[in-house]
Design an enzyme around this catalytic site. Structure first.
Site, PDB file in Angstrom:
ATOM      1  N   THR A 169      -1.406  -4.544  15.714  1.00  0.00           N
ATOM      2  CA  THR A 169      -2.102  -3.609  14.829  1.00  0.00           C
ATOM      3  C   THR A 169      -2.795  -4.390  13.712  1.00  0.00           C
ATOM      4  O   THR A 169      -2.397  -5.502  13.375  1.00  0.00           O
ATOM      5  CB  THR A 169      -1.138  -2.573  14.225  1.00  0.00           C
ATOM      6  OG1 THR A 169      -0.199  -3.226  13.348  1.00  0.00           O
ATOM      7  CG2 THR A 169      -0.369  -1.835  15.316  1.00  0.00           C
ATOM      8  N   GLY A 170      -3.848  -3.803  13.155  1.00  0.00           N
ATOM      9  CA  GLY A 170      -4.641  -4.536  12.177  1.00  0.00           C
ATOM     10  C   GLY A 170      -5.278  -5.751  12.810  1.00  0.00           C
ATOM     11  O   GLY A 170      -5.340  -6.833  12.222  1.00  0.00           O
ATOM     12  N   ALA A 171      -5.807  -5.570  14.036  1.00  0.00           N
ATOM     13  CA  ALA A 171      -6.204  -6.711  14.863  1.00  0.00           C
ATOM     14  C   ALA A 171      -7.634  -7.171  14.649  1.00  0.00           C
ATOM     15  O   ALA A 171      -8.024  -8.212  15.166  1.00  0.00           O
ATOM     16  CB  ALA A 171      -6.014  -6.357  16.340  1.00  0.00           C
ATOM     17  N   SER A 172      -8.445  -6.434  13.902  1.00  0.00           N
ATOM     18  CA  SER A 172      -9.872  -6.737  13.848  1.00  0.00           C
ATOM     19  C   SER A 172     -10.255  -7.808  12.829  1.00  0.00           C
ATOM     20  O   SER A 172     -11.402  -8.258  12.806  1.00  0.00           O
ATOM     21  CB  SER A 172     -10.673  -5.459  13.551  1.00  0.00           C
ATOM     22  OG  SER A 172     -10.338  -4.954  12.267  1.00  0.00           O
TER      23      SER A 172
ATOM     24  N   TYR B 261       1.578   0.078  -3.418  1.00  0.00           N
ATOM     25  CA  TYR B 261       1.702  -0.934  -2.366  1.00  0.00           C
ATOM     26  C   TYR B 261       3.149  -1.377  -2.186  1.00  0.00           C
ATOM     27  O   TYR B 261       3.680  -1.380  -1.070  1.00  0.00           O
ATOM     28  CB  TYR B 261       0.825  -2.128  -2.712  1.00  0.00           C
ATOM     29  CG  TYR B 261       0.968  -3.298  -1.763  1.00  0.00           C
ATOM     30  CD1 TYR B 261       0.467  -3.224  -0.469  1.00  0.00           C
ATOM     31  CD2 TYR B 261       1.602  -4.478  -2.161  1.00  0.00           C
ATOM     32  CE1 TYR B 261       0.586  -4.290   0.410  1.00  0.00           C
ATOM     33  CE2 TYR B 261       1.722  -5.546  -1.300  1.00  0.00           C
ATOM     34  CZ  TYR B 261       1.215  -5.451  -0.013  1.00  0.00           C
ATOM     35  OH  TYR B 261       1.350  -6.511   0.853  1.00  0.00           O
TER      36      TYR B 261
END
Length: 265
Positions: A13-16, A158
């Site tokens: 995930t968050g691969a871009s 966060y």
């Protein structure tokens, strides 16, 4: 690492961009099936073309994991995988640096950080645990050193969301171990990714490269090591416990001075 991952299916995930992108390229010369998940379909399609010039196979699944319906669509796809799922790299995240005084009408800051940093990985893993158990799989959580240290001002949204998932995974770890699922938590200091760009103070700060972090994740694939964190972090953890009250007062004073200087300007 190649021997460990060859032929396996790996969800990132968050691969871009950032760490997720660097890790995907690290596995290019394996025979793994990489499932790339992020919002930017264009970036991931470019990655797919480049990575598949080597030996890995890539599936692109564009999704905004803050959206529960899109998470469900991803899960439907994953449960249809003919070869199951071996590894989940939980890397997607969002960071917000904003004082509470400027957040009074921004409740959505807290809901969106919790949605991506906590609810998304929890929902995915609750559904994927049976698949991972069938393959003696592994969950790798890309976390932050902040969850182990004294909370600091401006990062409430966060830190609360990242700490929530870290606590969830550490609590679930003994139960997952019984199911032969390995867990790895990687606690990172500052990393030079697009996520830190909005914070001006970080522009010239020392930071790890995403490639270095990708290599840490790769190392975790074959060592099954439970925790990665900087060797010096124990000093911060010790200070956070021993000097919690004095440190809180010092930080509060620094914040007040900063706000006073801003007002003077």
């Amino acid at each position: 690492m190649k021997q460990e991952v060859d032929g396996k299916t790996v969800l990132i995930t968050g691969a871009s961009s950032g760490i997720g992108k660097a890790f995907a390229y690290l596995l290019a010369d394996t025979t793994a099936h990489l499932i790339l998940v992020a919002r930017s379909e264009e970036n991931m399609n470019s990655m797919k073309v480049e990575i598949e010039q080597a030996s890995a196979r890539v599936t692109v699944f564009p999704a905004d994991l803050r959206n529960e319906e899109e998470r469900k669509e991803l899960l439907t796809f994953l449960h249809q995988l003919p070869d199951g799922l071996d590894v989940v790299v939980s890397n997607a995240g969002i960071s917000i640096n904003r004082p509470i005084a400027q957040s009074l009408d921004r409740y959505h800051d807290f809901t969106r950080t919790m949605a991506l940093n906590y609810f998304a990985p929890v929902q995915l893993l609750l559904s994927l645990i049976p698949m991972l158990a069938q393959k003696n799989g592994q969950i790798i959580n890309v976390s932050s050193i902040n969850v182990l240290l004294l909370p600091i001002p401006y990062w409430a949204a966060y830190q609360a969301s990242k700490t929530a998932f870290d606590t969830w995974l550490r609590s679930a770890e003994p139960e997952l171990k019984v199911k032969n699922i390995y867990t790895t938590s990687i606690y990172l200091p500052l990393v030079r990714t697009p996520m830190i760009k909005p914070t001006i103070a970080y522009q010239n700060s020392p930071a790890l490269s995403p490639v270095h972090v990708a290599e840490m994740i790769g190392h975790a694939l074959y060592t099954k090591r439970k925790v990665y964190k900087p060797w010096w972090l124990f000093l911060g953890e010790w200070a956070s416990v021993v000097f919690r009250s004095p440190l809180s007062l010092i930080v509060l004073k620094l914040v007040k001075n900063k706000e006073r200087d801003r007002d003077d300007v």
